[in-house]
Write a protein that holds these residues in place. Structure first.
Motif, PDB file in Angstrom:
ATOM      1  N   ALA A 133      -0.192   7.313   7.068  1.00  0.00           N
ATOM      2  CA  ALA A 133      -0.642   6.640   8.285  1.00  0.00           C
ATOM      3  C   ALA A 133      -1.305   5.290   8.091  1.00  0.00           C
ATOM      4  O   ALA A 133      -1.687   4.802   6.848  1.00  0.00           O
ATOM      5  N   VAL A 134      -0.883   4.491   8.841  1.00  0.00           N
ATOM      6  CA  VAL A 134      -1.699   2.932   8.806  1.00  0.00           C
ATOM      7  C   VAL A 134      -2.196   2.968  10.177  1.00  0.00           C
ATOM      8  O   VAL A 134      -1.828   3.196  11.219  1.00  0.00           O
ATOM      9  N   VAL A 135      -3.516   2.535  10.345  1.00  0.00           N
ATOM     10  CA  VAL A 135      -4.022   2.289  11.574  1.00  0.00           C
ATOM     11  C   VAL A 135      -4.246   0.616  11.634  1.00  0.00           C
ATOM     12  O   VAL A 135      -5.139  -0.062  11.039  1.00  0.00           O
ATOM     13  N   LEU A 136      -3.598   0.031  12.669  1.00  0.00           N
ATOM     14  CA  LEU A 136      -4.064  -1.376  12.985  1.00  0.00           C
ATOM     15  C   LEU A 136      -4.899  -1.484  14.407  1.00  0.00           C
ATOM     16  O   LEU A 136      -4.807  -0.467  15.175  1.00  0.00           O
ATOM     17  N   SER A 141      -5.832  -6.795  13.086  1.00  0.00           N
ATOM     18  CA  SER A 141      -6.214  -6.456  11.947  1.00  0.00           C
ATOM     19  C   SER A 141      -6.226  -4.861  11.458  1.00  0.00           C
ATOM     20  O   SER A 141      -5.769  -4.140  12.211  1.00  0.00           O
ATOM     21  N   VAL A 142      -6.038  -4.849  10.033  1.00  0.00           N
ATOM     22  CA  VAL A 142      -5.897  -3.497   9.539  1.00  0.00           C
ATOM     23  C   VAL A 142      -7.209  -2.627   9.301  1.00  0.00           C
ATOM     24  O   VAL A 142      -8.264  -3.087   8.668  1.00  0.00           O
ATOM     25  N   VAL A 143      -7.157  -1.687  10.050  1.00  0.00           N
ATOM     26  CA  VAL A 143      -8.261  -0.520  10.127  1.00  0.00           C
ATOM     27  C   VAL A 143      -8.329   0.308   8.753  1.00  0.00           C
ATOM     28  O   VAL A 143      -9.241   0.567   8.114  1.00  0.00           O
ATOM     29  N   SER A 144      -7.172   1.048   8.598  1.00  0.00           N
ATOM     30  CA  SER A 144      -7.187   1.848   7.364  1.00  0.00           C
ATOM     31  C   SER A 144      -5.676   2.057   7.022  1.00  0.00           C
ATOM     32  O   SER A 144      -4.666   1.872   7.797  1.00  0.00           O
TER      33      SER A 144
END
Length: 149
Positions: A31-34, A23-26
């Protein structure tokens, strides 16, 4: 692009991400947080399988570059050329991967090279976190190939 749109894109175009329940958090410019749960990524020791940890880190890096190129209106294909993964601690639950541009990564030079040569390379890293602690680190070289390649 919104986190839910990126998540749909990943699940539709990279089926492994759906099987791993990524899932994609932000998402942000830098930055990308998964995140991913333990269940579909478990190994025989009841911790996250190393290949799953690496895959989520690569997906986070790939997503960061994909989003930046899309936002800049640069149509291209993004591939990974090489990576190195350090596993620092076992992960026994849901975890995250936060991608970032490596120190010294030159976005402007990358874009210029992509325009001139139709391909460009940039260093992107990711940190895996579990229960607030760093559990792994990936460094990778990613390549963008222009629309004609």
């Amino acid at each position: 692009m919104t986190p839910s749109a990126l998540q749909s894109y990943l699940h539709d175009h990279i089926p492994l991400s759906k099987a791993m329940e990524v899932s994609v958090v932000s998402i942000a410019d830098d930055a990308v947080v998964l995140s991913a749960p333990l269940g579909p990524n478990i190994n025989h020791r009841e911790t996250v399988f190393g290949g799953s940890a690496s895959a989520v880190a690569i997906l986070a890096c790939w997503s960061l570059l994909h989003l930046r190129l899309t936002a800049a209106g640069l149509e291209s294909r993004v591939v990974i050329q090489r990576n190195e993964m350090d596993y620092l601690a076992p992960i026994s639950g849901a975890f995250t991967a936060r991608s970032y541009f490596e120190v010294g990564a030159n976005w402007d030079g990358f874009v210029k090279m992509l325009g001139r040569k139709g391909r460009a390379r940039i260093s992107i890293g990711a940190v895996l976190e579990f229960e607030g602690h760093e559990a792994g680190r990936l460094t990778g070289e990613f390549v963008a190939l222009g629309a004609g390649l």
